[in-house]
Design an enzyme around this catalytic site. Sequence first.
Site, short mmCIF file in Angstrom:
data_model
loop_
_atom_site.label_atom_id
_atom_site.label_comp_id
_atom_site.label_asym_id
_atom_site.label_seq_id
_atom_site.Cartn_x
_atom_site.Cartn_y
_atom_site.Cartn_z
N GLU A 1 1.28 -9.73 11.34
CA GLU A 1 1.25 -9.03 9.98
C GLU A 1 2.48 -8.75 8.88
OE1 GLU A 1 -1.35 -5.56 10.20
OE2 GLU A 1 -1.14 -5.24 7.72
N ASP B 1 0.62 -1.05 -0.37
CA ASP B 1 -0.32 0.06 0.47
C ASP B 1 0.85 1.43 -0.03
OD1 ASP B 1 -1.46 -2.49 0.34
OD2 ASP B 1 -2.80 -1.24 2.37
C1 GLC Z 1 -3.13 -4.56 3.46
C2 GLC Z 1 -1.45 -4.74 3.15
C3 GLC Z 1 -2.61 -6.20 1.79
C4 GLC Z 1 -3.33 -7.05 2.26
C5 GLC Z 1 -4.40 -6.77 3.19
C6 GLC Z 1 -4.77 -7.43 4.24
O1 GLC Z 1 -3.94 -3.80 2.49
O2 GLC Z 1 -0.97 -3.72 2.16
O3 GLC Z 1 -1.18 -6.55 0.98
O4 GLC Z 1 -3.95 -7.36 1.34
O5 GLC Z 1 -3.43 -5.60 4.24
O6 GLC Z 1 -4.07 -8.59 4.97
#
Ligand code: GLC
Length: 428
Positions: free
Chosen positions: A397, A167
């Site tokens: 995460e 992101d």
């Molecule tokens: C965030 C991450 C993305 C992922 C999402 C759910 O937006 O940047 O890559 O898919 O979280 O985990």
Amino acid sequence: MSDHSDQTRTERARATLRANDRGGYCVPTARLYPFQWNWDSAFVAMGWATFDEPRAWDEILSLLRGQWDDGLIPHIVFHAPSDDYFPGPDVWQIHHTPPTSGITQPPVLATAARQLLERAKDHALAEARMATLYPRLLLNHRWWQQARDPARTGLVATLHPWETGMDNSPAWDAAMARVPTTTETVIRRRDTAHVDPAMRPRAEDYQRFIHLVDVFRGAGWAPDRMLAASPFKVADIGTNAILLRAERDLLALAERFGSAAERAEIAARIAGMQAAIQRLWDPGLGLFTCLDLIGNAPVRVGTSAGFLPLYGRAATAEQAAVMAGTMQAWAQRVAWLVPSTDPAHPSFEPLRYWRGPIWAVVNWMIADGLAQAGNAGLAAHIRDTTRRLIEAGGLSEYFDPTDGRGVGGADFSWTAAIYLLLTDAAAG
Ligand code: GLC
């Protein structure tokens, strides 16, 4: 380490998938991300497949319930309502059942489906599921070319940083600076209520993210109008390398489930992508870079996505050796590989989302690519690193590359899935 503790850890990873299961699909984690996410689910399906094949196939089928008629697989499928996430279906305003977002994410799905098929113990189930899936995957790959590379350059365009899955990577800074911070939508972030704001994208990043959503909604979600109207347009090296890999896997599936004409069509796309990705090699940085399609200039920031052509089988042997050297150079500055941003770059921030932290899924893809390129040593090192990070830092995460600490949200599905894949491969 005793067998007992290995078993406990494997059981904990399985329990995390079960706990995040909302009925045929997993949320990435409770609260922070309460719906089904596209590329998360591809990894999660491979994780399920290590201990529950029917459930693994269901993960993919659930994601495809969100697929549009034109082939798009959205980045989020809103199977059930939740107030824990912004922007929800009321912001996207897409008429689909179930509701979905209107942008996509890196296409890992065909690769996951092929792995499920090839590792299947229940062959009858795998054959039946794949027969249903293959045409949907083909439709999706056609969508990528028609919607995102209508001029047939060999590189697909990404129109929103969320589509890259990375992101707030510094690779998007210059291109995002052109995107206005004004929004029609009232922003009500929920993420910063769940996670320390110092680790999340900043307020102005979010305004720009939502500005883009407003532009696309104004374009009626029509691919040609979105492509023309978007003030953000990049050829992301991560997405392109992942798509190239997925096309190769689709071609293998087409040997069994497709026609000769389809195989020729896929092979032509592969040839085009392979040549185009080669043009993104940056000898000075020692990896591949993204291309800003509006400024028509390479984005000269080293990110972990720049190693993914290894996973896409797009790098030459010389390039693979240079990239291994680049990773070793990064390792002089951080304790753990592979940080999401070059630790020597001024934008490197070890704790802020995609600006430095390590992500298990990216490590898994890089290790796969290194192994394929013949660098078994570095591949094993990165797999071992990832496993140790998870064992010490939990199913987090992401991880701080300076001290290995697990950060961001806890109990993440895709981190659990990667742990299961790493330990399964070790066992096998
Ligand atoms: C965030 C991450 C993305 C992922 C999402 C759910 O937006 O940047 O890559 O898919 O979280 O985990």
